[in-house]
Design a protein around this motif. Structure first.
Motif, short mmCIF file in Angstrom:
data_model
loop_
_atom_site.label_atom_id
_atom_site.label_comp_id
_atom_site.label_asym_id
_atom_site.label_seq_id
_atom_site.Cartn_x
_atom_site.Cartn_y
_atom_site.Cartn_z
N THR A 469 0.86 -1.18 0.21
CA THR A 469 0.03 0.04 -0.33
C THR A 469 0.37 1.25 -0.11
O THR A 469 2.20 1.13 0.20
N GLU A 470 -0.17 2.07 -0.68
CA GLU A 470 1.15 3.60 -0.31
C GLU A 470 1.15 3.92 0.90
O GLU A 470 2.46 4.39 0.83
N SER A 471 0.77 3.44 1.84
CA SER A 471 0.44 4.27 3.20
C SER A 471 2.39 3.65 3.64
O SER A 471 2.79 4.29 4.48
N LEU A 472 2.39 2.64 3.37
CA LEU A 472 4.42 2.38 3.87
C LEU A 472 5.10 3.21 2.57
O LEU A 472 6.17 3.39 3.68
N LEU A 473 4.80 4.15 1.98
CA LEU A 473 5.66 4.94 1.47
C LEU A 473 6.18 5.90 2.35
O LEU A 473 6.94 6.81 2.82
N MET A 474 4.72 6.59 3.20
CA MET A 474 4.80 7.61 4.05
C MET A 474 5.72 7.39 5.43
O MET A 474 6.36 7.85 6.33
N GLU A 475 5.63 5.73 5.94
CA GLU A 475 6.08 5.55 6.37
C GLU A 475 7.79 6.26 7.40
O GLU A 475 8.68 6.40 7.63
N HIS A 476 8.73 5.68 5.55
CA HIS A 476 9.72 5.72 4.73
C HIS A 476 11.02 5.70 5.97
O HIS A 476 11.84 6.23 6.64
N SER A 477 10.47 4.79 7.04
CA SER A 477 11.71 3.96 8.43
C SER A 477 12.15 3.04 7.36
O SER A 477 12.20 1.95 5.80
N GLU A 478 13.49 3.14 8.54
CA GLU A 478 14.73 2.32 7.95
C GLU A 478 14.37 0.81 7.95
O GLU A 478 15.16 -0.20 7.32
N ALA A 479 13.50 0.11 8.59
CA ALA A 479 12.79 -1.54 8.68
C ALA A 479 12.39 -1.12 7.31
O ALA A 479 12.35 -2.35 6.90
N ILE A 480 11.48 -0.64 6.84
CA ILE A 480 10.64 -1.22 5.92
C ILE A 480 11.65 -0.79 4.60
O ILE A 480 11.34 -1.71 4.16
N LEU A 481 12.39 -0.20 4.47
CA LEU A 481 13.20 -0.05 3.46
C LEU A 481 14.12 -0.92 3.80
O LEU A 481 14.60 -1.92 2.06
N ASN A 482 14.46 -1.89 4.95
CA ASN A 482 15.46 -2.77 4.48
C ASN A 482 14.50 -4.31 4.35
O ASN A 482 15.29 -4.49 3.33
#
Length: 603
Positions: A469-482
């Protein structure tokens, strides 16, 4: 100064780590026991130093917290150790029972570490004061006046400390607002007053919208500052005689007596809504926040605090489901809806165990060649009596109850199994798109689960496409990016679903290892209307400039297809081509298209 020792008794490893880190950060020695029996055994070992204070969990396997406390207090050489209970139970009777056992304090979970440290330090100070007082009483004194003055001073210090404890017990440390305990007491007083004066009492629950995203993406320090600023605005939005409290997290409550119920409700709601119109400036960051409000009225919606708060909370959750930044007043219909929601969640849990859930597959087509390039897997539910339950009904229930993780894992397994069947049937270039929920992606071991399924079914990872989902882009956290980078490095394709409906920064797309964007169906439906062509055209151009493919979903008309093809859109899906079908029907369509039996429109 000699370091104090605290004995921490809790069976939850997560709680232990959090509390140990907090206490040791205050220069305290911490001893740990995970059960009541273990704590009692340690206290009976004469070679070990007695702790200066005990933090004791109420709910534990074996000997519970209350029984452990009773046994400690029954030992003369242990009875003077102050005990603070830790518990998720908030009933007043539970707290009274704890104090009756001899505890000096009672802290409810989830625990606020700052509050815990303040109370621990206060009770350590009180314990020291008591010990010094006992020593002084035992000591001979030459001057009675000096002894009396010293005693008076000690009593004054104790009174100040007890006053501080009472304040901490009834107020939120971050905002200095009353907490739930004090608010419930005030609410009950209003009930008595309203009954005597023939008035009503309005209770409002207020919860910030998408606060978790703000907290996770910007950090808890920013989140705390936002909560503090929100509390200031809320105090400014209500009248001086109204009561407001913070219940914890991002949840607030307010209550007031009234005669002209609806007019005053509308006024307060308007004031609160207006207070959120101006953005919050936190550490030079501009944050737009909103709140959902649930409303319940005494005695119409409940004659006791528990019932009224439960109904206000129900109304608040319906306000969130209505699109957030909304206010909803409790009705019996909302309660019936809540019961339906509960019933459906129980049925869904059984459906997962009884294998009533299955997948259908909607073909995805290359707009230039008309060739089927893959499919999106869509979850379906057929109950035992054959009735189909719409995903619009059960997916929100799954998200609200946490069952979305189980559904997601089931969907992944079924998708990989079907993809393997396609490959074995000779279609080794078809991709499988699977929707991934935010909780599923955050679950521990998600990447390992994907790798295990790919290896178990022996499918090329490049044929599995995960739609986030696009909402994940809003998090922009290191954990999600990893997580996304690990998936991409493994060969998994990543797609941003329903693109254009969120509030993500387009710059974030450059940081995420995504392969394509899916234009949301709402923009496809507007193609051909005034200004309706602009957004799809802009998304396609922007995506191609970032070397991303574009998928348009929800195509139902030839004019939509021709417009998207003229703009260079890569792939499409929708009823113009095919409704979601079974795996067998999907392979038949692939065969027909390959043999030229059907045209580009497959439906």
């Amino acid at each position: 100064m000699k370091r104090k020792t605290v004995l921490l008794v809790d069976d939850n490893p997560g709680n232990l780590k959090l509390l140990v880190d907090s206490l040791e950060g205050e220069n305290l020695n911490v001893a740990v026991a995970q059960q009541g029996e273990e704590a009692l055994q340690r206290l009976q070992r004469t070679h070990l130093k007695k702790p200066d204070l005990i933090l004791l969990d109420v709910m534990m396997p074996g000997i519970g917290g209350y029984e452990t406390c009773r046994r400690i207090k029954s030992e003369p050489d242990l009875a003077d150790i102050p005990i603070i209970f830790l518990s998720a139970l908030t009933d007043t009777d539970e707290k009274i029972a704890g104090f009756a056992m001899g505890a000096v304090d009672y802290i409810t979970k989830p625990i606020n570490c700052a509050e815990l440290i303040a109370r621990v330090n206060t009770h350590l100070e009180l314990s020291d004061l008591r010990k010094r007082l006992d020593q002084r009483i035992k000591m001979r004194t030459q001057e009675l006046v000096d002894a009396n003055n010293s005693l008076r001073h000690e009593i004054e210090e104790r009174l100040r400390a007890e006053k501080q404890i009472r304040y901490i017990a009834t107020h939120d440390l971050l905002t200095d607002l009353p907490n739930r305990v004090l608010f419930e007491d005030r609410l009950n007083q209003l009930f008595v007053q309203a009954k005597r004066r023939n008035e009503k009492v309005v209770l409002m629950f207020l919860d910030l919208d998408q606060f978790k995203i703000i907290n996770d993406s910007l950090g808890h320090q920013i989140g705390d500052k936002l909560i503090l600023e929100v509390s200031k605005r809320l105090k400014g939005a209500i009248r001086a005689e109204d009561s407001i409290a913070r219940f914890g997290g991002d949840e607030f409550a307010l209550c007031f007596p009234t005669r002209d119920c609806q007019q005053e409700i509308e006024l307060i709601v308007k004031n609160i809504t207006d207070s959120f119109r101006k953005p919050f400036i936190i550490n030079d960051l501009t944050i737009h926040a909103s709140a959902s409000i649930g409303i319940a009225i005494y005695p119409d919606d409940g004659t006791d605090a528990d019932t009224l708060m439960r109904n206000a909370d129900t109304a608040m959750h319906h306000a969130k489901q209505s699109g957030r930044a909304e206010a909803r007043q409790y009705t019996a219909e909302l309660n019936r809806h809540l019961q339906d929601h509960l019933n459906l969640s129980n049925l869904l849990r059984d459906a997962i165990e009884n294998h009533e859930l299955f997948l259908e597959y909607q073909p995805q087509v290359d707009l230039n060649t008309g060739k089927i390039i893959g499919a999106e897997a869509l979850m379906r539910w057929s109950q035992g009596d054959g009735r189909l339950v719409s995903p619009a009904e059960f997916i929100p229930v799954a998200e609200a109850t946490g069952l979305i993780k189980d559904l997601g894992e089931l969907g992944l397994r079924l998708s990989c199994r079907e993809l393997k069947r396609w490959i074995e049937s000779g279609y080794d270039d078809l991709s499988m798109s699977v929707n991934i929920s935010v909780p599923q992606l955050h679950a521990t071991g998600f990447v390992e689960t994907i790798e295990h399924l790919v290896n178990e079914f022996r499918i090329p990872p490049s044929l599995l496409k995960l739609e986030i989902t696009e909402s994940l882009l809003m998090e922009h956290s290191e954990a999600i990016l990893n997580i996304l980078k690990r998936l991409s490095d493994f060969g998994i394709q990543l797609s941003v679903d329903d693109f254009g409906t969120g509030y993500s920064s387009l710059a974030y797309l450059q940081d995420f290892p995504v392969n394509d964007l899916k234009i949301d169906i709402t923009f496809i439906r507007n193609i051909g209307t005034e200004h309706g062509n602009a957004i799809p055209s802009a998304i396609i151009a922007m995506a191609h400039s970032l070397h991303l493919k574009v998928v348009a979903e929800g195509i139902e008309h030839n004019r939509q297809r021709e417009f998207l093809r003229s703009r260079g859109c890569d792939y499409a899906q929708g009823f113009l081509y095919s409704r979601p079908v079974s795996g067998e029907e999907f392979l038949e369509k692939c065969s027909e298209v390959n043999r030229g039996i059907t045209s580009v429109s497959l439906g």
